[in-house]
Motif scaffolding. Structure first.
Motif, short mmCIF file in Angstrom:
data_model
loop_
_atom_site.label_atom_id
_atom_site.label_comp_id
_atom_site.label_asym_id
_atom_site.label_seq_id
_atom_site.Cartn_x
_atom_site.Cartn_y
_atom_site.Cartn_z
N VAL A 100 50.12 60.54 94.51
CA VAL A 100 51.51 60.50 94.95
C VAL A 100 52.17 61.86 94.72
N CYS A 101 53.14 62.15 95.57
CA CYS A 101 53.93 63.37 95.44
C CYS A 101 54.89 63.21 94.28
N LYS A 102 54.93 64.21 93.38
CA LYS A 102 55.83 64.10 92.23
C LYS A 102 57.27 64.41 92.59
N LYS A 103 57.47 64.98 93.78
CA LYS A 103 58.84 65.27 94.20
C LYS A 103 59.51 64.06 94.83
N CYS A 104 58.83 63.46 95.82
CA CYS A 104 59.47 62.36 96.54
C CYS A 104 58.86 61.00 96.19
N GLY A 105 57.75 61.01 95.46
CA GLY A 105 57.15 59.76 95.02
C GLY A 105 56.35 59.02 96.07
N VAL A 156 51.00 70.85 99.58
CA VAL A 156 52.29 70.62 100.22
C VAL A 156 52.34 69.16 100.66
N CYS A 157 53.40 68.51 100.25
CA CYS A 157 53.57 67.09 100.58
C CYS A 157 53.79 66.93 102.08
N ASN A 158 53.10 65.98 102.67
CA ASN A 158 53.31 65.79 104.12
C ASN A 158 54.50 64.88 104.42
N LYS A 159 55.13 64.37 103.37
CA LYS A 159 56.33 63.55 103.58
C LYS A 159 57.61 64.39 103.40
N CYS A 160 57.72 65.10 102.28
CA CYS A 160 58.95 65.86 102.04
C CYS A 160 58.77 67.34 102.35
N ALA A 161 57.54 67.74 102.70
CA ALA A 161 57.23 69.10 103.11
C ALA A 161 57.52 70.15 102.03
#
Ligand SMILES: [Zn+2]
Length: 110
Positions: free
Chosen positions: A99-104, A76-81
């Protein structure tokens, strides 16, 4: 050759994808690279009977996290959750970050 490294690391936040605890989110306490297993805080708890010892005066039942297969959890991304996949990006100084593939956004603080 470097060993294939799992993208999930200690202290990552992960969500359970399968099983009776699907949707539960916890922090990774341990990654077993050899066996491809992770231990996630408060997820997949098992009960163990313990004998009386210095720590537990009366013994009894203790609860403990059981390892689960790494493919059963998703980071789970800690930026976009959001539960996401992990990409890699090379920084200007040559270091690779996840890097998160959702929010980059980078997953690793540094
Ligand atoms: Zn993200």
């Amino acid at each position: 050759m470097r060993k294939k490294h799992p993208n999930i690391r200690k202290n990552d936040k992960v969500i359970v994808r399968t099983g009776k605890e699907v949707g539960k989110i916890g922090t990774v306490l341990k990654v077993d690279v050899e066996k491809g297993r992770v231990i996630v805080e408060k997820v997949n708890m098992i009960k163990r009977h313990s004998r009386p010892s210095a720590k537990t005066a009366q013994g009894g039942i203790i609860e403990k996290e059981a390892p689960m297969h790494i493919s059963n959890v998703m980071i789970v991304c800690n930026k976009c959750a959001e539960p996401t996949r992990i990409g890699k990006r090379k920084l200007e100084d040559g270091t690779m970050v996840r890097v998160c593939k959702k929010c980059g956004e980078p997953m690793d603080e540094k």
